[in-house]
Scaffold this active site. Sequence first.
Site, PDB file in Angstrom:
ATOM      1  N   ARG A 493       5.114   5.402   8.424  1.00 46.91           N
ATOM      2  CA  ARG A 493       5.772   5.361   7.413  1.00 46.91           C
ATOM      3  C   ARG A 493       5.929   3.775   5.941  1.00 46.91           C
ATOM      4  O   ARG A 493       6.703   3.672   7.356  1.00 46.91           O
ATOM      5  CB  ARG A 493       5.846   6.868   6.397  1.00 46.91           C
ATOM      6  CG  ARG A 493       5.677   6.501   4.821  1.00 46.91           C
ATOM      7  CD  ARG A 493       6.674   8.110   4.450  1.00 46.91           C
ATOM      8  NE  ARG A 493       6.853   7.520   2.976  1.00 46.91           N
ATOM      9  CZ  ARG A 493       6.309   8.009   1.451  1.00 46.91           C
ATOM     10  NH1 ARG A 493       4.466   7.806   2.604  1.00 46.91           N
ATOM     11  NH2 ARG A 493       5.924   7.623   0.631  1.00 46.91           N
ATOM     12  N   HIS A 494       5.725   3.846   5.066  1.00 44.15           N
ATOM     13  CA  HIS A 494       5.807   2.247   5.184  1.00 44.15           C
ATOM     14  C   HIS A 494       7.509   2.581   4.149  1.00 44.15           C
ATOM     15  O   HIS A 494       7.865   3.386   4.008  1.00 44.15           O
ATOM     16  CB  HIS A 494       4.912   1.751   4.354  1.00 44.15           C
ATOM     17  CG  HIS A 494       5.047   2.686   2.736  1.00 44.15           C
ATOM     18  ND1 HIS A 494       5.209   2.922   2.036  1.00 44.15           N
ATOM     19  CD2 HIS A 494       4.001   3.325   2.327  1.00 44.15           C
ATOM     20  CE1 HIS A 494       5.153   3.531   0.404  1.00 44.15           C
ATOM     21  NE2 HIS A 494       4.557   4.350   1.049  1.00 44.15           N
ATOM     22  N   GLY A 495       7.517   1.068   4.251  1.00 41.86           N
ATOM     23  CA  GLY A 495       9.142   1.156   3.904  1.00 41.86           C
ATOM     24  C   GLY A 495       9.335   1.418   2.010  1.00 41.86           C
ATOM     25  O   GLY A 495       8.324   1.870   1.436  1.00 41.86           O
ATOM     26  N   THR A 497       9.403   1.441  -1.911  1.00 44.06           N
ATOM     27  CA  THR A 497       9.033   0.587  -2.868  1.00 44.06           C
ATOM     28  C   THR A 497       9.479   0.503  -3.931  1.00 44.06           C
ATOM     29  O   THR A 497      10.530   1.987  -4.157  1.00 44.06           O
ATOM     30  CB  THR A 497       7.480   0.913  -3.333  1.00 44.06           C
ATOM     31  OG1 THR A 497       7.165   2.646  -3.615  1.00 44.06           O
ATOM     32  CG2 THR A 497       6.675   0.889  -1.608  1.00 44.06           C
ATOM     33  N   GLY A 508      -0.031   5.831  -5.076  1.00 40.49           N
ATOM     34  CA  GLY A 508      -1.078   5.650  -4.678  1.00 40.49           C
ATOM     35  C   GLY A 508      -1.681   4.134  -3.980  1.00 40.49           C
ATOM     36  O   GLY A 508      -1.452   3.815  -3.356  1.00 40.49           O
ATOM     37  N   GLU A 565      -3.887   5.030   0.995  1.00 44.93           N
ATOM     38  CA  GLU A 565      -3.445   5.826   0.196  1.00 44.93           C
ATOM     39  C   GLU A 565      -4.027   6.465  -0.404  1.00 44.93           C
ATOM     40  O   GLU A 565      -4.765   5.895  -0.829  1.00 44.93           O
ATOM     41  CB  GLU A 565      -1.958   5.071  -0.680  1.00 44.93           C
ATOM     42  CG  GLU A 565      -0.819   5.036   0.735  1.00 44.93           C
ATOM     43  CD  GLU A 565      -1.520   3.537   0.833  1.00 44.93           C
ATOM     44  OE1 GLU A 565      -0.486   2.593   1.805  1.00 44.93           O
ATOM     45  OE2 GLU A 565      -2.871   2.309   1.301  1.00 44.93           O
TER      46      GLU A 565
END
Length: 636
Positions: A493-495, A497, A508, A565
């Site tokens: 999963r991305h870091g 935000t 999204g 997303e």
Amino acid sequence: MTTAYFIGIDVGTQGARVAVFDRQGSQLAAHDEVFELSANSRQEQDPRLWWNSCHRSLQQVCKELSATIDLTNIRSVGVTSTSGTIIPMGYDDRPLYPAIMYSDGRSAEEAIACKEAAISSGAEGYIAFNASSGLPKMLWFLRNYPDKITRLKRFIHASDFITGMLSGNFSVTDYTNVLKSGYDLHRLRWPDYITASSGIRKEWLQEVVPSGTPIGHLKNDWAKDLGLSGSVVVTAGITDGCASQIASGAVNLGDWNTTIGTTLVIKGVTKEEIEDPAGAIYCHRHPEGFWMPGGASNTGADWVSSRFAGADLSALADEAATLVPGQHLAWPLMQKGERFPFIAPDAVGFAPGGLSDVALFIAYMEGVAYIERYAFERIRKLSGEPVTQVFSAGGASNSDTWLQIRSDVLNIPIHKTRNVTGAAGAAITAASGTWFSNISAAAAQMVHPDKIVTPREPMVAAYESRYRDFIQLLKEKNISMSESALLKVYLLRHGQTAWNADNNRYCGRTDIPLTEKGLAQATAVRDQLQGIKLDAVYTSPLQRASKTAHIATGLEPVADQRLIEVDFGQWEYKTREEFIAENPTSWERWDKDPTHVKAGVTGETANEIVARVDDFLRRPTNAMQVKRYWLRLIMG
């Protein structure tokens, strides 16, 4: 009966052949020329030299036949040549640059770019581009010769140059030549990713038609020069491998051609395209709309010259015929690694020690037959379609003993065809579009088996047991018989935000960056991935995903729209408490049936998300068949 003759032209890497055939497939005349090659000929060749050679051979065969046939009855001409060779043409219909040969490896970097663009777009069909493919060579030319772009009219393939010289029409090519140039053989169009990602303009790409389709008539100057009628039809060409398949007679559903020369090459006809998870089988489009799948093994007949050089092969074969089935199992793989019908990069061949020459000769012939059988079993498994008969070509077909062994092992009739040459295949293809109703009708009249070898019932039963023993021995020797590459997938999963940090607001499709904490999280993952070999990185096109991927792996990620997303619709930038308060009904409906109800009223359903991700998972698996490990970053 009306008389008709057809010309077939075969332009290879080392020379050209022109032959004339009648409507029964009998060869009336032929002439060959060998090219004067240089050290650079594997990379580039002057196509004008090809034409000069073909022109001289045409003059020779027409002069030879003028005394025995009426040349005005020559109806059409077809051309075959190498697959993947590209020629940039100028507005004067002359080459802007030498032919960039299929064997030229300079476009390896461009091949990677083409493959990534094809995968990211979700393109169907051939996407396993490499340095021998046509599309990367186009891109290589544009990158290396930008000064020639203003004079570029179109890119053409090797056989197209000869058909263009004959007819004046360089704008048309055929189904088989465009496979490795990226043409979509499902939708029958050039896919958008080619122009969107590479800078290759649509107007530089040819019109595509089935092989054998009339594209023009013989130019008047050539007709007069050769003593032919101006009504001679020039037809769309065909690649060399497909031409040989057609010349063998393997043109109908269930027909297969096995050519055993240095290697074993199998090609056939199926109703549906074969999707091979290993990528070892690729599919051309049949002129009648079927598919022409094929695969090439590293096993073949090279052992004959390396192990039995100077031996009396005829005497060995005669003695072997009295001793089959043999008592020993062997696999004559003369190099390390197998690529078809299974992937075994570390495989090595084997044979028992201390065998007599005839015993080893038998074991090697049988070993090749066992590999051929395994290939057909895999083809049946992948296609769900029958293999009804096999047409044989190559040096191995000259051995009656070997033909009989193969027929017994396969339990299928084997046809040895009289004239399996590229020129014959080109002539049959030309006849199919100008004289006969289709390629099947042309082959039925023009292809004649030299002999048909049928299985012998007692031997079929004996070889059934020996074949099972052979497969078991491969397994006991720890030879991996993987039919697809090992796939290992890592998900990340991305870091963080700013929206994640603000009460976990739904984020999204909004493209926002990582926070400092998010950057630190990606760096921490990099440490965890140390020592893991990663071959490819795929991400959503949004920056929070691609940035995380780049930091965590050090690799440049490939953005893929199918991994974007979730579309949250009206819930975007809101917390769950906020959007439930605004519209509780939309949440309740989605919560009860997320499979069919769109998130946030206007967003995506779960079905839609699963469909695009599933499509991604399936296609790159096929395209990246040689990769052992992947990292796919699916984020959002």
